[in-house]
Design a protein around this motif. Structure first.
Motif, PDB file in Angstrom:
ATOM      1  N   SER A 110      42.879  36.679  43.036  1.00 13.41           N
ATOM      2  CA  SER A 110      43.563  37.965  43.134  1.00 13.41           C
ATOM      3  C   SER A 110      44.040  38.406  41.758  1.00 13.41           C
ATOM      4  O   SER A 110      44.101  37.603  40.821  1.00 13.41           O
ATOM      5  CB  SER A 110      44.776  37.857  44.078  1.00 13.41           C
ATOM      6  N   GLY A 111      44.387  39.713  41.655  1.00 10.98           N
ATOM      7  CA  GLY A 111      44.993  40.209  40.426  1.00 10.98           C
ATOM      8  C   GLY A 111      46.256  39.432  40.126  1.00 10.98           C
ATOM      9  O   GLY A 111      47.032  39.108  41.034  1.00 10.98           O
ATOM     10  N   GLY A 112      46.476  39.125  38.835  1.00  9.36           N
ATOM     11  CA  GLY A 112      47.413  38.067  38.517  1.00  9.36           C
ATOM     12  C   GLY A 112      48.865  38.372  38.263  1.00  9.36           C
ATOM     13  O   GLY A 112      49.636  37.444  38.103  1.00  9.36           O
ATOM     14  N   GLN A 113      49.279  39.612  38.184  1.00  8.51           N
ATOM     15  CA  GLN A 113      50.674  39.844  37.813  1.00  8.51           C
ATOM     16  C   GLN A 113      51.622  39.461  38.941  1.00  8.51           C
ATOM     17  O   GLN A 113      51.346  39.762  40.102  1.00  8.51           O
ATOM     18  CB  GLN A 113      50.855  41.306  37.429  1.00  8.51           C
ATOM     19  N   PRO A 114      52.775  38.819  38.629  1.00  8.77           N
ATOM     20  CA  PRO A 114      53.182  38.357  37.295  1.00  8.77           C
ATOM     21  C   PRO A 114      52.495  37.049  36.928  1.00  8.77           C
ATOM     22  O   PRO A 114      52.059  36.311  37.801  1.00  8.77           O
ATOM     23  CB  PRO A 114      54.695  38.167  37.449  1.00  8.77           C
TER      24      PRO A 114
END
Length: 347
Positions: free
Chosen positions: A32-36
């Motif tokens: 998945s997209g990593g932020q944070p």
């Protein structure tokens, strides 16, 4: 399960068109997209992200090897040199997850080079010599009939390292994982070496076949987006008889409501343009495939197509109305199915 049948059978022949192949149920786990970004510590491991295409290798005890793409297609005939995986395992049956990459003259992963291999089944010796491919292994899903997906990532990596694959063939590599390291420093290393970014993996994570999970987090250095081609516009000048721009979309949810997300008119090579035109013409239709009207300035003179082709663009940012800004074409993605391409949630 027996040693030669430790995984589901991958069906379909690479001689047939991808749209006609039966699909294997084998699917890789996705990040998945990593932020944070997680902090350095014992809970996470870090790997470099390579700019290629995912493939799961199914290796039987006899050494027979099949490569299954992210969308379940048998792509073994596209990368015949990578059947060497069966040889380096030395009689062990296994299912492994990894990335197929092509390297440029500086030894850096090159997606444009890999594009020239992705569409060619049974490549001739000249092409394989000009553009060799490599298989970077990072996970072990079964071994000698024992399924390992319920094991932790840390345990699977330990078993993968114990196989001793690294160094047996120049075409098969096992990049190291990192732990207790500042991820920002790893990003700098990735940038300096022309890599795509880094991935964080929870050490306790199980392998969730076919799922996207926040147990794996990706931190790319480039913003990329997979897109569905819904139409195209002829060019002008030297490109008057070719593709000037592509009209791009993504679904609101899988296969439902194709949403216009922008257009792209840069990043094409002459080879890409010729190939695109050959693929677009048989897909032409009279009406727009988009669920809502495309802005008039982009719909004018458009030639609509069935939304079957998937490509990838690099872009600067998303606009507030979820349109791609300053995008450039990277190439087609035959390893992806159009219905799976969705508009990402706003961050």
């Amino acid at each position: 399960m027996g040693e030669d049948s430790a995984v589901p059978e991958a069906s379909g022949s690479s001689r047939r068109d991808h749209g006609e192949q039966r699909r294997s149920p084998i699917r890789p786990m996705l990040a998945s997209g990593g932020q944070p970004m997680p902090q350095a510590g014992p809970r996470w491991s870090w790997e470099f992200k390579f700019d290629g295409v995912r493939a799961i290798a199914v290796v039987e005890k006899s050494g027979r090897t099949r490569l299954i793409s992210r969308n379940g297609l048998d792509v073994t005939s596209h990368y015949p040199e990578l059947t060497v995986v069966g040889e380096v395992l030395d009689g062990r049956a296994a299912m492994l997850d990894g990335e197929i990459v092509a390297l440029d003259e500086q030894g850096r992963p090159s997606f444009p080079l890999l594009q020239r291999r992705m569409h060619v089944a049974h490549p001739k010796a000249g092409l394989t010599a000009e553009i060799p491919v490599f298989y970077y292994l990072f996970d072990l899903l079964s071994l000698d009939g024992t399924e390992l997906t319920a094991e932790t990532y840390l345990r699977r990596r330990e078993l993968l390292d114990d196989l001793g694959v690294e160094g047996r063939s120049k075409l098969v590599r096992v990049p190291p994982r990192q732990q207790d390291v500042d991820p920002n420093l790893l990003l700098d290393v990735a940038r300096d070496n022309g890599l795509e970014g880094i991935i964080a993996k929870l050490n306790s994570s199980r392998y969730r076949m076919g799922e996207r999970s926040r147990d794996w987090l990706k931190f790319p250095l480039l913003n990329t987006q997979e897109v569905v081609v819904g139409g195209w516009k002829p060019g002008s000048g030297s490109r008057a008889d070719s593709v000037g721009s592509l009209i791009l979309g993504a679904y609101d949810s899988p296969g439902v409501g194709l949403h216009y997300i922008g257009h792209v008119g840069t990043g094409f090579t002459q080879r890409m343009l010729a190939d695109l035109l050959d693929r677009l013409r048989p897909l032409e239709r009279l009406t727009s495939p988009f669920a809502a009207p495309v802005p008039r300035e982009h719909a004018r003179h458009a030639r609509w197509v069935e939304p079957r082709l998937v490509g990838e663009v690099v872009f600067r940012t998303w606009s507030p109305d979820r349109r791609l800004r300053h995008s450039a074409w990277r190439g087609l993605r035959p390893d992806r199915d159009a219905a799976e391409i969705v508009v990402p949630a706003a961050q």
